[in-house]
Enzyme design. Structure first.
Site: not given
Lengths: 129, 248, 595, 113
Positions: C234, C244, C395
């Site tokens: 990410h 995150l 993804r």
């Protein structure tokens, strides 16, 4: 194997943190709320016995012990007022659409009402007597 | 700088060998950006693998690392060592729960209480999924949104003296959740859920100490939820008193 | 000898996929008894940390076609197109169900569900609940699941082994944390929903629990792991902790700049930037709304050019959301603000957020079909631990939460049907396996009297080897080195000696069992990464920099043959969307008159 | 679990809390401190008329009723929380019984003026 341990709750739990102690003091303000309510009943009862009885009653109340006691009571009543007003926005939140009216506004509004009520009370008392 | 250390006093209880909990002291490296959980992990990894505690996300949302830090219920993943340095830090399992081992508490009563408030949408008529979502205006959403933010960390149970005094009290988090569903425009389970929320163990057990909201890391304000629950329960009670059954 | 704990369906894992599967089984057949076995209380599952949202077509300006194309192109054409098509069609139904169950989706003023754009999307279609979507979805699922009396909750039970009799799976061996008891929990179907394996790497957004347990269990039972070389970084994690910062920050208009304040993504084929005050900003499938693999790769290139900032936790760039203003940040990204304040010590209302790429998601997993079935009858998998595959080589953000629901439900439904016709297990065979496994755990860990390795050192060596060798960019040599180190760590693991030899809530034992799983998963990742001699999506081989559809438009399958990992291949299902070039920015086929 | 009848007393508690929070500070200050001290000068006859005015008697009764129930409610929980959990039932009867008697006395005083 399992042997969960249960810790006892000490009787003095309300001394463990200032917030708990303050809570206990807040709850104890109830004693003075009761007291002042009953005192007022006595006051009216004396007034019912006539001006002289009322004067005697008030004369007694002038004693420094009584005044001190009432000052302490007043402090507790103010604690009650302060905490009660502070919780009002939690108990009855006011919303305008999706927006919540800030707590401070609700609290301030209550104090303003208190001020108005207090002035009216004193003016009525002073004016009619 | 690198040599600075801090003392952690950790409550230990190993059911297989201890008859009661005792404190054990560990000297841990002090880092400004370390949280209490980092220190516990350092102990576990390098000094004493027998120290047991729960943790998972380390970002304040999974709710598993709640402990008493210097007597206050805190999430150890966002309680920084620098808040206490250079004084020692006392770490204990959450109070008002049984200790399973070391810093691990027994969660069974909490899970049972969670179930009691029926924390799910109850409908008389179920909308077919093909008909799409229910409509809910932002205003309707905000009525309950705050009370849906609970991460079940149970800090509020550790902060609530009523939970300690009366273990049967449903308690702040579960009640807030029950009230969250009562306030949800999609829910029709008012009567069913009120049986628990407005019971003696429900909102009426609360004496409004307010400490639950003080320690809540997610600003759910369960105390507010419960007081609003009292108002709702009271209005409901008078309504039932004035209106005959079946006509509500 | 402890009795087997008998049920009809055994679900391992209590996150979004596991809970959805549990509800699906209970709804499909209320007479079935379902065990939900989770190593942590379900509401602690890592689903809780998902922030940005879940994708499904709901708005009139969107179409299934768009969602399918975004997903397939985002996957660099490695996704199975039949699976993607099915996924996209079922997605709105699943998110609607969540809505019916009480999920507090953020709303538009008219009371309909609001959506926001995410990376790699032509049209905004991400449903969200502020920036705590995963949290709300997980708690909604858990609370809804609590109403089903058919479910038996094995909270804080760690599954260590699949019970297999003949060619069918009949349950798991699991360790109850608080008592240390090792028991067999049996059923005619097992659904693995154990999540990903980000903890194989040292720097990850993933919770401590994401150790690839289900993947390892399946691998050991002879079930292949698919596409394990595809690890998603990410682009925006906090340096140091790896916490995150959701893609929604960019979806709402956040920009990424290097040390010169320059929006460097424009140099990497992601289109041209618009001014943040331009009403058309942010443009979908462009710049900051490019896909995650491209953004993370761009970071590495910037770092090599010396244009990143240096911090105590390595290089970083800046994610700037200041121009959104305090009100919007509080409304749409409150958790981002909370996290940045707590863990980066800055308030994003006034300062940009330091970020760097961080391991986030494993595209690969247990090889399943669209019903969650594996090659082993009775064994299903869903969620991050499975690979259907809809994610291919990369993804798209906000597809994974939806994936948990769609395929969790499908696996649950199929399992409910399957158990009706599956033959009964032979209890004594299973009982024997339980005893063997219990004996193994006792012997290898609890009753061991010596050993020179400490758990943490083996784990860290493995993690660093994986980061160094199987990171954003790989070469044959780097992966080979990682593989050798992982093999060495596996040897050293046998020498691990635990401090804790008690049975009650022995978390050190759990850590050891988790590391054992991670070592297996790491091994699979290395083998798959070695075998794929091309660059595609998140798998960038510097010695094979181009995509090679001729040889590698295939899924890799790592399978244990005689205890040795072997890589096999399986064709990608291509239906209507022939492999093309992934285009982002101005030539991404984007309508120019976006709102 | 059944619904509790707590609303009956809680509504009195809440009403009393609100009333006393608003009025008691000035009430206590003026009547129990300033008046005896003579800061507020009052003619006895006029004071009797003031206190005997139907509105003041009504106010006195409402204050007594709500104030006593407010106080009784808090006292009940405080006593229980201080460790008298076992005596919860008698404490409850005592507190609300007392408040009821007090209120009746107030009513009698108000009516028989």
């Amino acid at each position: 194997m399992r042997r969960p341990y249960r810790r006892p709750m000490p009787k003095t739990w309300w001394l463990k943190h200032p917030h708990y102690t303050l809570f206990m003091l807040r709850e104890l303000s109830a004693v003075f709320v009761i007291y002042f309510a009953l005192w007022t009943v006595c006051l009216v009862q004396r007034a019912g016995q006539g001006a002289e009885a009322l004067s005697r009653f008030l004369q007694t109340m002038k004693g420094p012990g009584w005044i001190l006691w009432h000052l302490i009571g007043l402090a507790f009543v103010l604690l009650h007022t302060y905490t009660w007003f502070a919780t009002a926005p939690k108990v009855m939140p006011v919303r305008r659409g999706a927006e919540k009216v800030p707590d401070g506004v609700i609290i301030a509004a209550q104090w303003i009402v208190l001020l108005i009520v207090s002035v009216i009370f004193v003016v009525l008392l002073a004016a009619t007597t | 700088m690198a040599d600075e250390t801090i003392i952690l006093r950790v409550l230990r209880y190993r059911p297989e060998q201890d008859s009661e909990p005792t404190f054990q002291e560990y000297e841990v490296p002090y880092r400004k950006d370390w949280v209490v959980l980092d220190a516990l992990n350092w102990i576990k990894e390098y000094k004493d693998g027998t120290l047991s505690f729960r943790w998972s996300c380390r970002m304040g949302v999974c709710g598993s690392c709640g402990m008493m830090v210097n007597g206050r219920a805190r999430l150890t993943c966002n309680t920084f060592l620098r808040e206490f340095y250079p004084n020692p830090i006392t770490v204990e399992p959450l109070v008002n729960f049984d200790i399973e081992r070391d810093l691990v508490i027994c969660m069974d009563p909490f899970i049972e209480k969670l179930k009691r408030v029926k924390p799910w949408i109850i409908r008389e008529d179920v909308k077919p999924v093909e008909d799409g979502p229910y409509e809910q205006s932002p205003a309707e959403l905000y009525r309950y949104k705050q009370f849906s933010m609970c991460i079940n960390c149970m800090l509020c149970y550790a902060a609530c003296p009523v939970v300690g005094l009366h273990p049967e009290f449903i308690g702040p988090a579960a009640l807030a959740l029950g009230i969250r569903y009562l306030l949800d425009s999609r829910d029709q389970g008012w009567d069913e859920r009120m049986e628990e929320v407005a019971s003696h163990d429900g909102v009426w057990g609360c004496t409004f100490v307010g400490e639950c909201s003080e320690v809540c890391p997610k600003h759910v304000d369960p105390a507010a939820a419960i007081q609003q629950g009292k108002v709702m329960a009271t209005l409901d009670w008078f309504k039932r008193l004035l209106m005959p059954r079946g006509q509500r | 000898m402890a009795e087997l704990l008998k049920h009809d369906v055994v679900i391992v894992g209590g996150g979004a996929a596991g809970l959805r599967a549990a509800i699906a089984v209970a709804e499909r057949n209320p007479n079935l008894s379902v065990a939900v076995v989770s190593k942590i209380y379900p509401m602690r599952s890592h689903t809780v940390s998902a922030e940005g949202g879940a994708a499904a077509v709901i708005k009139a300006n969107d179409s299934f076609e768009h969602h399918i194309y975004d997903t397939i192109s985002g996957a660099d054409w490695l996704a199975d197109q039949d699976a993607v098509e099915l996924f996209v069609h079922e997605a709105p139904k699943e998110l609607t169900l969540l809505e019916h169950w009480g999920c507090p989706w953020s709303r538009d003023p008219d009371g309909t569900v609001a959506v926001r754009p995410f990376g790699g999307m032509k049209i905004e279609r991400t449903w969200f609940a502020a920036d705590k979507t995963g949290f709300h979805m997980l708690h909604t699922l858990y609370q809804t699941a609590l109403r089903y009396v058919e479910l038996t909750w094995y909270d804080e039970w760690f599954a260590t082994k699949l019970l297999v009799d003949g060619d069918r799976c009949y349950g798991v061996v699991a360790l109850e944390l608080r008592t240390g008891a090792i028991r067999g929990i049996t059923g005619k179907a097992v659904i693995l929903c154990t999540g990903g394996a980000g903890r194989v790497f040292p720097f990850t957004t993933n919770a401590i629990t994401k150790t690839g347990d289900g993947m390892a269990l399946a691998l050991r039972a002879g079930v292949p792991l698919k596409d394990m070389e595809f690890i998603q970084y990410h682009p925006t994690g906090l340096p140091g902790t790896g916490i995150l910062i959701t893609e929604a920050a960019r979806g709402e208009g956040g920009i990424m700049v290097n040390k010169d304040g320059y929006r460097y993504l424009q140099d990497y084929g992601l289109g041209k930037p618009l001014d943040v005050n331009d009403p058309r900003h942010p443009v979908k499938r462009t710049m900051e709304l490019g896909p995650r693999d491209k953004l993370s790769q761009a970071f590495v290139m910037e770092m090599r050019k010396g244009r990143t900032l240096k911090g105590p936790y390595g290089d970083y760039v800046l994610l700037d959301i200041r121009h959104l203003g305090e009100k919007k940040i509080n409304e749409k990204l409150p958790f981002v603000r909370e996290l940045a304040r707590n863990y980066a010590g800055i308030d994003p209302v006034y300062e940009p957020i330091p970020v760097r790429p961080v391991v986030h998601y494993v595209m690969g997993g247990v090889d399943t079909d669209v019903d969650g079935r594996t090659v082993l009858d009775g064994l299903y998998a869903a969620g991050e631990c499975a690979c259907v595959s809809i994610n291919g080589a990369n993804r798209l953000g906000s597809n994974s939460l939806t994936e948990c629901l769609v395929f969790g439900a499908r696996a649950g439904h199929h399992a409910a049907e399957y158990v009706a016709s599956a033959p009964d297990p032979n209890d004594s065979v299973l009982q024997k396996q339980v005893e063997e496994e219990a004996a193994r755990i006792r012997k290898q860990f609890l009753e061991k009297t010596e050993g020179k390795e400490r758990l943490v050192t083996v784990r860290k060596d493995m993690q660093n080897a994986m980061e160094d060798g199987v990171g954003i960019y790989r070469t044959e040599q780097s992966v080979q080195q990682a593989l050798e180190k992982v093999l060495e760590c596996r040897e050293r693991f046998k020498e691990v000696y635990l401090d804790d030899h008690t049975v009650s809530f022995n978390t050190e034992l759990i850590s050891a069992l988790e590391l054992e799983c991670m070592l297996d998963v790491a091994l699979a990742m290395c083998h798959a990464a070695l075998a794929r001699r091309e660059s595609r999506g998140a798998h960038q081989r510097e010695d094979h920099p181009n995509r090679d559809d001729e040889n590698f438009l295939k899924h890799s399958l790592v399978v244990l043959r005689d205890g040795q990992p072997k890589v096999e291949w399986k064709d990608v299902v291509i239906t209507k969307w022939p492999p093309g070039e992934r285009k982002y920015g101005a030539d991404s086929g984007l309508p120019t008159d976006q709102k | 679990m059944a619904r509790s009848n707590e609303p009956a007393v809680w509504s009195l508690f809440a009403g009393g809390g609100a009333l006393t929070a608003l009025i008691l500070p000035v009430h206590a200050l003026a009547l129990t401190i300033l008046l005896p001290l003579g800061v507020i000068e009052a003619d006895s006859e006029k004071l009797v008329a003031f206190l005997g005015h139907p509105l003041f008697r009504l106010y006195m009764f409402v204050l007594a009723l709500l104030g006593l129930f407010h106080g009784a409610h808090r006292l009940r929980f405080t006593l229980i929380d201080l460790g008298l959990h076992a005596l919860a039932t008698p404490i409850t009867w005592l507190c609300y019984g007392g408040a009821t008697i007090g209120s009746l006395v107030a009513l009698w005083v108000a009516v028989s003026f």
